[in-house]
Scaffold this motif. Structure first.
Motif, PDB file in Angstrom:
ATOM      1  N   GLN A   1       0.574  -1.294  -0.307  1.00 55.52           N
ATOM      2  CA  GLN A   1      -0.367  -0.020  -0.190  1.00 55.52           C
ATOM      3  C   GLN A   1       1.201   1.280   0.254  1.00 55.52           C
ATOM      4  O   GLN A   1       1.790   1.349   0.395  1.00 55.52           O
ATOM      5  N   GLN A   2       0.111   2.222  -0.489  1.00 55.53           N
ATOM      6  CA  GLN A   2       0.681   3.589  -0.316  1.00 55.53           C
ATOM      7  C   GLN A   2       1.352   4.058   0.643  1.00 55.53           C
ATOM      8  O   GLN A   2       0.912   3.717   2.015  1.00 55.53           O
ATOM      9  N   LEU A   3       3.400   4.669   1.081  1.00 51.51           N
ATOM     10  CA  LEU A   3       3.233   4.439   2.183  1.00 51.51           C
ATOM     11  C   LEU A   3       3.203   6.065   2.126  1.00 51.51           C
ATOM     12  O   LEU A   3       3.327   6.920   1.838  1.00 51.51           O
ATOM     13  N   PRO A   4       3.272   6.746   3.710  1.00 52.10           N
ATOM     14  CA  PRO A   4       2.719   7.852   4.231  1.00 52.10           C
ATOM     15  C   PRO A   4       3.999   9.337   3.416  1.00 52.10           C
ATOM     16  O   PRO A   4       5.182   8.873   3.346  1.00 52.10           O
TER      17      PRO A   4
ATOM     18  N   GLN B   1       5.172  11.766   4.368  1.00 54.83           N
ATOM     19  CA  GLN B   1       6.483  11.591   5.532  1.00 54.83           C
ATOM     20  C   GLN B   1       7.579  10.772   5.025  1.00 54.83           C
ATOM     21  O   GLN B   1       9.306  11.760   5.366  1.00 54.83           O
ATOM     22  N   VAL B   2       7.790  10.071   4.200  1.00 51.33           N
ATOM     23  CA  VAL B   2       8.891   8.720   4.202  1.00 51.33           C
ATOM     24  C   VAL B   2       8.990   9.518   3.482  1.00 51.33           C
ATOM     25  O   VAL B   2      10.893  10.223   3.118  1.00 51.33           O
ATOM     26  N   ARG B   3       8.919  10.362   1.842  1.00 52.63           N
ATOM     27  CA  ARG B   3       9.509  10.228   0.992  1.00 52.63           C
ATOM     28  C   ARG B   3       9.653  11.372   1.135  1.00 52.63           C
ATOM     29  O   ARG B   3      11.146  11.332  -0.119  1.00 52.63           O
ATOM     30  N   ALA B   4       9.329  12.229   1.808  1.00 54.28           N
ATOM     31  CA  ALA B   4      10.291  13.718   3.043  1.00 54.28           C
ATOM     32  C   ALA B   4      11.568  13.646   3.013  1.00 54.28           C
ATOM     33  O   ALA B   4      12.326  13.894   2.910  1.00 54.28           O
ATOM     34  N   GLU B   5      11.545  12.697   3.763  1.00 55.03           N
ATOM     35  CA  GLU B   5      13.091  11.783   4.797  1.00 55.03           C
ATOM     36  C   GLU B   5      14.159  11.158   4.156  1.00 55.03           C
ATOM     37  O   GLU B   5      15.104  12.021   4.406  1.00 55.03           O
ATOM     38  N   CYS B   6      14.106  11.076   2.700  1.00 54.83           N
ATOM     39  CA  CYS B   6      14.336  10.128   1.325  1.00 54.83           C
ATOM     40  C   CYS B   6      14.523  11.340   0.498  1.00 54.83           C
ATOM     41  O   CYS B   6      15.069  10.565  -0.591  1.00 54.83           O
ATOM     42  N   LYS B   7      14.025  12.216   0.087  1.00 54.83           N
ATOM     43  CA  LYS B   7      14.168  13.140  -0.712  1.00 54.83           C
ATOM     44  C   LYS B   7      16.540  13.735  -1.502  1.00 54.83           C
ATOM     45  O   LYS B   7      16.174  13.920  -1.722  1.00 54.83           O
ATOM     46  N   HIS B   8      17.096  14.046  -0.548  1.00 54.50           N
ATOM     47  CA  HIS B   8      18.245  14.135  -0.398  1.00 54.50           C
ATOM     48  C   HIS B   8      19.063  12.717  -0.636  1.00 54.50           C
ATOM     49  O   HIS B   8      20.144  12.629  -0.957  1.00 54.50           O
ATOM     50  N   LEU B   9      18.366  11.272  -0.652  1.00 55.78           N
ATOM     51  CA  LEU B   9      18.799  10.368  -1.079  1.00 55.78           C
ATOM     52  C   LEU B   9      19.156   9.739  -2.469  1.00 55.78           C
ATOM     53  O   LEU B   9      17.888  10.339  -3.148  1.00 55.78           O
ATOM     54  N   SER B  10      20.512   9.542  -2.769  1.00 52.56           N
ATOM     55  CA  SER B  10      19.577   8.889  -4.653  1.00 52.56           C
ATOM     56  C   SER B  10      19.831   7.309  -4.368  1.00 52.56           C
ATOM     57  O   SER B  10      19.977   6.551  -3.796  1.00 52.56           O
ATOM     58  N   LEU B  11      18.385   7.054  -4.452  1.00 55.77           N
ATOM     59  CA  LEU B  11      17.772   6.045  -4.529  1.00 55.77           C
ATOM     60  C   LEU B  11      17.349   4.400  -5.655  1.00 55.77           C
ATOM     61  O   LEU B  11      17.441   5.278  -7.171  1.00 55.77           O
ATOM     62  N   ALA B  12      17.787   4.215  -5.091  1.00 48.35           N
ATOM     63  CA  ALA B  12      17.504   2.879  -6.201  1.00 48.35           C
ATOM     64  C   ALA B  12      16.007   2.348  -6.976  1.00 48.35           C
ATOM     65  O   ALA B  12      16.651   2.185  -8.088  1.00 48.35           O
TER      66      ALA B  12
END
Length: 454
Positions: free
Chosen positions: A4-7, A9-20
């Motif tokens: 299911q779709q994550l909240p 704020q989870v994406r906001a916490e990871c915006k500075h990361l280079s995601l796979a």
């Protein structure tokens, strides 16, 4: 993943990361699974915890990844998973045509036919073809059994006359006739009888389980057929040596119950479009050769009775031994077709049905327990005193005994087993220890009654 779709704020916490996986927070199919053997090789020992119940970001040699297992929620109970597992493991049921019951049904449907009088002619459901239909030495087996029966009949004139009357009636009813040529199979038979008052009850049993010289019997070579018999509780609540050819399905062969009930089911399926009550009765109110049915009123019962007679007559079947708790239903029937004269109901005469006795005038079922003679005939004799001076053998260790008690009737005496012998100086055992339900007690032998164990 995830399911299911994550909240947000989870994406906001990871915006500075280079995601796979830039869309890691949106449900989507799995593209790649990393096993435990690969994961340690690409992990840089750095991670970010996003909070309880949320996934963690792990730093790899090139990109940030989210372990899939942490983003999964279990929405199915363990019981459902186990049920699915066992359903997968359970082999699929074989098609009906590949089972013995299916083969028997195929033979019945393909070879059964009716003559001009509407009578059913049913096949013998052999397991295979011609080689299994040969029964070497069966004529000698049947002849030897008949000579044994003949010697028994000659010693009992009453039984002999009853047997001759039965065979004569069997032939007159068209159940058999003299053979014009030698048959392939000869079925042995014997007579079973008992005295009911002054009347001799006789039944001839055909033994299709008798083996030929090759070591197999007719029953071994026939399909038994699927079980069509209704449960009894459901029914209750709702001469000279001559060769004869049998023309009817006879008792003693394993397929007889199947064929008899299968014909009734065929009649119910194909002859009862205008008689739904008859169809219901033939399907669910028939046990062996007894049809047990009722109705809400005398008028409805008479209609059901007449319709049963009409439908079964089309197949050449006639109903006999009619009985009812309402004499009005029997008045217009022939006396020979009734189980007993309706006037006899006042004497409490019983009608035997379903292995029990039905008392029509009280509309109840009873059991005959006269054969249970242990309490009435054996225990009541244990108070009799034997000869005191008669020499007897010592009792045996482990023997079953009844403990006499003059203050109680014999039916209340306790049961026990001798656990220890206490002989006197002369070697005679006059006292023993007896193991009972209440414990071990010491008892004189004269206060015991030895029970027969053979």
């Amino acid at each position: 993943m995830p399911s299911q779709q994550l909240p947000s704020q989870v994406r906001a916490e990871c915006k500075h990361l280079s995601l796979a996986d830039p869309s890691f927070d949106t449900p989507a199919p799995v593209d790649l699974l990393l096993g435990a053997d690969i994961f340690p090789q690409i992990w840089n020992n750095d991670n970010i915890q996003l909070g309880p119940g949320l996934p963690s970001a792990y730093s790899s040699q090139s990109l940030e990844i989210f372990p899939q297992s942490l983003a999964v929620t279990l929405s199915t109970s363990i019981e459902s998973l186990m049920e699915r597992f066992w359903n997968i493991e359970e082999p699929a049921a074989a098609p009906l045509d590949f089972t013995e019951d299916g083969q028997c049904e195929t033979i019945f449907n393909s070879e059964m036919y009716r003559n001009y009088a509407g009578q059913y002619f049913v096949p013998l459901p052999f397991r295979s073809d011609s080689s299994d239909r040969l029964f070497p030495g069966m004529h000698e087996v049947a002849l030897r059994r008949f000579y044994q029966l003949e010697r028994k009949l000659l010693r009992d004139p009453i039984l002999h006359n009853a047997y001759r009357a039965f065979i004569r009636e069997y032939e007159e009813l068209g159940h058999m006739s003299r053979s014009e040529e030698s048959g392939d199979y000869f079925i042995p038979h014997h007579a079973i009888h008992k005295l009911v008052g002054d009347e001799l009850k006789l039944r001839v049993v055909f033994d299709a389980s008798a083996k030929c010289q090759a070591g197999y019997s007719l029953n071994d070579r026939l399909y038994v057929g699927p079980k069509l018999q209704q449960e009894i509780i459901d029914v209750l609540t709702g001469f000279k040596v001559k060769e004869y050819t049998l023309h009817t399905v006879t008792c003693g062969v394993n397929y007889a119950p199947y064929l008899a009930l299968r014909v009734l089911q065929h009649i119910a399926d194909n002859e009862c479009d205008d008689f739904p009550a008859v169809q219901q009765t033939l399907r669910y109110q028939t046990y062996m050769d007894d049809i047990c049915a009722g109705a809400e009123s005398i008028v409805a019962a008479k209609i059901l009775r007449n319709n049963l007679i009409e439908v079964l007559a089309r197949a050449g079947l006639s109903l006999k031994k009619w009985s009812s708790n309402c004499v009005d239903l029997l008045d217009d029937l022939l006396d020979k077709d009734c189980a007993c004269n309706p006037l006899a109901f006042d004497r409490g005469d019983g009608i035997h049905v379903l292995g029990m006795e039905w008392i029509p005038d009280t509309d109840c079922f009873t059991y005959d327990i006269s054969a249970i003679k242990w309490s009435s005939e054996y225990l009541s004799t244990l108070q009799a005193r034997g000869c005191w001076l008669k020499s007897q053998e010592n009792v045996k260790l482990g023997a079953m005994v009844v403990l006499k008690d003059n203050s109680l009737p014999p039916l209340k005496w306790r049961l026990g087993r001798i656990s220890e012998l206490l002989p006197g100086s002369d070697g005679v055992v006059r006292v023993v220890r007896v193991l009972t339900k209440q414990g071990v007690i010491v008892r004189p032998v004269v206060k015991l009654v030895l029970l027969p164990t053979n």
